[in-house]
Each structure stands twice: as C-alpha cells, then as structure tokens.
Design an enzyme around this catalytic site. Structure first.
Site, PDB file in Angstrom:
ATOM      1  CB  ALA A   1      28.604  47.025  10.708  1.00 23.16           C
TER       2      ALA A   1
ATOM      3  N   GLY B   1      27.883  50.253  14.498  1.00 15.19           N
ATOM      4  CA  GLY B   1      29.331  50.336  14.352  1.00 15.19           C
ATOM      5  C   GLY B   1      30.149  50.207  15.618  1.00 15.19           C
ATOM      6  N   GLY B   2      29.566  49.721  16.709  1.00 13.28           N
ATOM      7  CA  GLY B   2      30.329  49.604  17.950  1.00 13.28           C
ATOM      8  C   GLY B   2      31.574  48.754  17.813  1.00 13.28           C
TER       9      GLY B   2
ATOM     10  CG  ASP C   1      23.231  45.862   9.750  1.00 13.25           C
ATOM     11  OD1 ASP C   1      23.744  45.414  10.785  1.00 13.25           O
ATOM     12  OD2 ASP C   1      22.014  45.756   9.506  1.00 13.25           O
TER      13      ASP C   1
ATOM     14  CG  ASP D   1      25.428  46.606  -3.019  1.00 10.21           C
ATOM     15  OD1 ASP D   1      25.245  45.626  -3.771  1.00 10.21           O
ATOM     16  OD2 ASP D   1      26.011  47.647  -3.381  1.00 10.21           O
TER      17      ASP D   1
ATOM     18  CG  ASP E   1      27.675  41.497  17.101  1.00  7.48           C
ATOM     19  OD1 ASP E   1      27.179  40.603  17.809  1.00  7.48           O
ATOM     20  OD2 ASP E   1      27.774  42.680  17.485  1.00  7.48           O
TER      21      ASP E   1
ATOM     22  CB  CYS F   1      24.617  39.981  23.115  1.00  6.50           C
ATOM     23  SG  CYS F   1      23.230  40.468  22.084  1.00  6.50           S
TER      24      CYS F   1
END
Length: 390
Positions: free
Chosen positions: A240, A243-244, A263, A291, A308, A361
């Site tokens: 994450a 958080g985008g 994350d 975790d 991602d 990306c």
C-alpha cells in the site's frame, strides 16, 4: 537572481549530484537551505534546469562530446529551454555569477543535431545497458518511448468520488487550465510547464484539503480501475505504501466491504492515516507494517489482492529523471527478487475464484511479463485474465 546566476547554481548542483551520487531532490534541498537568499521562483527555475538536464544526459553527451555538469546545463538551455546557441552565449558571458564564456567546441556542440541514425539509447536518453531490454519490451518504438520518458510530466489528479465530481474539481482548478483526461473518468490534468515556469501547488488548494482529489499519475489511476474492485468485496492492497491506490480502491468500493492496507515498511505506510481521513475512506483497515500473522489470517479470503510491486520505476522517469542514471544491473536483480517474493506472499491470500492484480511502474519486460510467466509456472492453478475482460 539573474538567468546566468541560476545557470551557475544548476551547474553547481549537478556537480554535487555527480560527485556524491546523490538523488537530485536531496541536492536541491541542501542547496536551498544554504542559499536562503534565493527566492521561490529562483529555486523553482534552478530545480527545473537541473531535472531537465538530467532527462537528456545521454543525448547531451553525444552532441557535446562530454556529460560534464556544465555541458548538461548549457545544452539544456539551448535546446529544451529554447535559448539557442546565441542565447546561451549571451547568458554565459563570464560576468558576476554567470558561467564562463563558451569555448568554440561548446558552441559547435550547441549547434549540433542528433542524427536520425544515432543509437536508440541516445535518441531515447536511457542507459546503454538497458538498450536490449527496451528493445525487447518496446520494439522499434524504444527510442520514441524513451524520449517521451525524458519529457516533463503533467500534474495528474484523481477525483475522489466519495466527496466530489470531476466537474466540481475542474471548476475549482479552472485558473490552472485543468482538463479532463481521456482515459480515466476520474482524471484531471494540468499541462507541464516549460523553461523556468513552475507547476501549480495543487495540494495547497482548498479542494485538496477538503478531500476532493489526490495527486496521482494517470497510469496509476488506470491500474486501480483495471483492478476492478467492487462494493462489498474483501480486498487487500498488499504493497500500500502511502495509500495512493488504497484511496482509489476505497472509492471504487463505495466505502463498503473491507479493504485491508498493508506494507512491510512502516515509514512508507505512515502517511496513509491522514490521507484516509481527508478522503473520507471508512472501509479501510490498516494492518501493522510487517505483521506476518495479520496477513496469515487473510489466507484464502480475499476477492482481490493488489500487488503494486517494488520495481525500478522506469515508467516514472519523467518525475525522477536522475533515477535512470543511478539504476544498475544489481538494483534490477534486487527488484526482481522482491517481486518474486511479494507474488509468492500474495498467492495464498486469494480465495478460489478471486483475482490477483500485479502492477509495476516499469516498462521493462523482465519486471512485467517475465515475472508473471515465472509466477504462473510456480502456481499453475492461477490463470491469466485478458485485460479486456477486466
């Protein structure tokens, strides 16, 4: 500051970047702190010149015969900034704070054009060692795609459908000549500036504070839309970060169902809390960073797992042009290993009939199709879904 003084400052910063192999943003920040007399307009112009010079380092070295900081800055002023050889000669007059006058060799270099038959990595301004990967992934379009990645990026925004409409956001940003994007129904774009001009600070606008929109590249918006998250689903955003994409997923799910944000790095995850509050996203549960036990409790339950993945970032060189020159084979190998690990972590979390969405990306095939082919070989029960069916 005069244009000549700005050019000298850019050369100084480029020298620092080269000598210490520093990220450009860090070098620019430190220069600003030690030169407080420089106004915001000066700092913006100098930063633009530094970044624009780094975008075209390969082609500059080809025509100038060197990639020294001075050569990079002078060529950028002549070509990208439109001053031309005579304009640069007038600026570099050796006066107070200005660069020293041009040598005959420099003047010739500023006049020289890049030949159409120059190597693809020169025309595309990417590292030579990446040329085989660019050619394999992009074919005959490698040079053109590289050149596109060497231009400035626009300011892209994603409308938060939980709080606003695109029309509302466009109206709020009309003085910036914001336009709707062609591909994302939630996208708004403000064109990139040129030369010393600054991009608008849209995060200082009232609409951002009200949660109407977030800054997010169009490619990331499309990836989030293609993920296909639906209301009332159980979804995990496994990488994450800040958080985008989590915010976009929450809106796509209409604040229903359950969206988990995870994350491995707590510092990357830290900004997500403020962003969730501003966006009004209430269906998100942020798991504690790293975790493993919390993740294990989600095994076999997720309708969608969004990966991602960490990558080289070759697809976002427009925003971080210095990163392409710091990238090396060892860094690529490290990212490939991380991608394999996170995919292996994600697979057991998907429920039967669910979907795993892999996003990077990067434009490199070794980080994209190669990784998926290797992943499916390890998990043959998973099948590719054609993107047109998403």
């Amino acid at each position: 500051m005069t244009p000549g003084a700005r050019a000298s400052a850019a050369i100084e910063i480029l020298t620092e970047i080269e000598a210490r192999k520093r990220p450009a943003a860090d070098a620019l920040k430190d220069w600003g702190l030690s030169h407080r007399f420089a106004g915001s307009g000066d700092r913006a112009a100098i930063g633009n010149l530094v970044f624009d010079a780094l975008r075209t380092r390969a082609s500059t070295a080809f025509v100038m015969g060197e990639d020294s900081p001075r050569a990079l800055a002078l060529r950028t002023l002549a070509s990208s900034w439109g001053l031309g050889p005579d304009g640069v000669a007038a600026l570099a007059d050796g006066g107070r704070f200005a660069p020293e006058p041009l040598t005959p060799a420099e003047l010739e270099g500023l006049k020289r054009e890049i030949a159409p038959d120059a190597p693809a990595h020169i025309r595309g301004d990417y590292p030579e060692w990446l040329a085989p990967l660019f050619e394999r992934g992009l074919g005959h379009g490698a040079a053109a795609e590289g050149a596109a990645l060497a231009t400035r990026a626009p300011v892209d925004l994603r409308v938060n459908s939980l709080k606003a409409t695109r029309e509302k956001v466009l109206n709020g940003l009309r003085r910036f000549e914001a336009e709707p994007t062609a591909y994302s129904p939630l996208g708004v774009r403000i064109a990139a500036g040129s030369g010393p001009s600054r991009s608008p600070h849209v995060e200082a606008e009232p609409g951002h504070g009200k949660g109407w929109y977030e800054v997010q590249d169009l490619g990331s918006q499309l990836a989030t839309l293609l993920a296909g998250a639906q209301p009332k689903e159980q979804v995990l955003d496994l990488c994450a970060g800040a958080g985008g994409k989590t915010l976009g997923l929450a809106a796509a799910m209409a604040n229903t169902g359950q969206l988990y944000a995870y994350d491995s790095d707590r510092m990357r995850l830290r900004p997500i809390f403020e962003r969730l509050k501003r966006a009004g996203a209430r269906n998100v549960q942020v798991l504690q960073a790293g975790d493993a036990e919390a993740l294990a409790q989600l095994e076999g339950r997720m309708d969608r797992v969004i990966v991602d993945a960490p990558c080289t970032g070759s697809g976002v060189w427009r925003r971080r042009p210095d990163a392409k020159w710091r990238l090396g084979p060892q860094m690529l190998e490290a990212r490939l290993a991380e991608q394999q690990a996170v995919l292996d972590l994600a697979a057991p979390l998907v429920k039967p009939g669910g979907r795993l969405v892999y996003i990077t990306c990067s434009v490199l095939p070794s980080e994209n199709r190669d990784r998926i082919d290797a992943f499916i070989a390890r998990f043959p029960e998973l099948k590719l879904a054609p993107w047109r069916q998403l």
